[in-house]
Scaffold this active site. Sequence first.
Site, short mmCIF file in Angstrom:
data_model
loop_
_atom_site.label_atom_id
_atom_site.label_comp_id
_atom_site.label_asym_id
_atom_site.label_seq_id
_atom_site.Cartn_x
_atom_site.Cartn_y
_atom_site.Cartn_z
N GLU A 107 39.19 40.14 19.31
CA GLU A 107 40.19 41.09 20.13
C GLU A 107 39.90 42.37 19.95
O GLU A 107 40.14 43.47 20.61
CB GLU A 107 41.65 40.59 20.09
CG GLU A 107 41.89 39.14 20.56
CD GLU A 107 42.03 39.10 22.14
OE1 GLU A 107 41.93 39.98 22.71
OE2 GLU A 107 41.34 38.10 22.63
N CYS B 202 37.00 38.65 40.21
CA CYS B 202 37.59 40.07 40.55
C CYS B 202 37.20 41.44 39.97
O CYS B 202 37.89 42.00 39.18
CB CYS B 202 39.00 39.81 40.43
SG CYS B 202 40.26 40.78 41.12
N CYS C 174 35.49 37.72 46.53
CA CYS C 174 36.74 37.26 47.12
C CYS C 174 36.56 35.60 47.68
O CYS C 174 37.56 34.82 47.46
CB CYS C 174 37.50 38.10 47.93
SG CYS C 174 38.05 39.56 47.38
N CYS D 43 46.52 36.24 47.69
CA CYS D 43 46.25 37.80 47.28
C CYS D 43 46.48 38.78 48.26
O CYS D 43 45.97 38.61 49.43
CB CYS D 43 44.63 37.85 46.82
SG CYS D 43 44.31 39.38 46.33
#
Length: 355
Positions: free
Chosen positions: A37, A192, A199, A208
């Site tokens: 992370e 995205c 899409c 959306c």
Amino acid sequence: MTADCFAENLLKWYDNHGRHDLPWHHNRTAYRIWVSEIMLQQTQVATVIPYYLAFMERFPDVQSLAEAPVDDVLSHWSGLGYYARARNLQNAAQTVMDEFGGAFPDTQEALESLKGIGRSTAAAIIAQAFGKRAAILDGNVKRVLARYHAVPGWPGQTSVLKQLWEHAEEHTPSERIRDYTQGIMDLGAMVCTRSRPKCNDCPLQKGCAAYARKETNLYPGSKPKKAKPEKTTWMVILEDQNGRILLERRPPNGIWGGLWSLPELDPAYGADELQEACERNLGLDCGEPELISGFRHTFSHYHLHIQPARLGVTGQQGVRDNGQHKWLHRHEALALGLPAPIRTLLTNPEQATLL
DNA sequence: AACTCGGGGAT
DNA sequence: ATCCCAGAGTT
């Protein structure tokens, strides 16, 4: 909070199309998740992977990281950027050893008390390592949510960020939290995307708001842009008669904090003044400077024109090895934590010109 | 709230 | 060239 349609559709997509085989997906300890992370903050997955593998080889657990020399940690970070991450990483490892008995805490508050762990990273550790519900909000999730809810404005702005956090919390399910967390990041990275989002492949297309308006390109709002200042500096390669080069440790804060770099001189000096400046500032006996072609290095907020020069040094007087300076052969210098352009310059001065 | 901190990949 | 990236710390 139960999984809404958003999470269900996302999980189904993740099962079929998500990334299930990244290095930190194996043996999901809090330590391994945490290191991934931190490395992934502001850094893309493909860039991180080789660094992650080498880091885990050298520092397999939190104790080995806590006990390592800081230069060893920084050398494994060299080229990744945002070097405060590496210093904070080791600081947090020492805190985990000293205050948590070597075991990572599993609460938002305790994790956020560790250096370098903020709200989103704490949540990612809670979700990925401990399987407990927690909402993340990284760059990918911000983009997905800004589009899905047509949230206007730049996410760097506090009010926009606040709305995005609310949406993140609202969609986060209590079941399959690991898959959901990984899935929404994968969706942002693979479908995205910033430009030309796919899409037609998106499991969230139906709900959306940006897609419905054909305005995916408007979200998220872009950062207000400012002109980047241009700065210039001399960097001197001072080489003694044994072929050793003088390196200088940079201050802990500021650009390249804590890294070893070349001595710099004020760009106001002319080339004809370099020799005298080196002799006066560093107490050395130098020869004539040999100019190397300069190059430009770009940071997030300014451009730096680096003008290198090589000077031979005679005798052993002047600055010696100490906490701030080292005389090293090239291959020894390359084992330290060096800024990327300095590494390139020492490896192949010709290549630096092309940057 | 605005600024600082890197380097590389995508466009 | 510009934008952005599995953000957090400082001022």
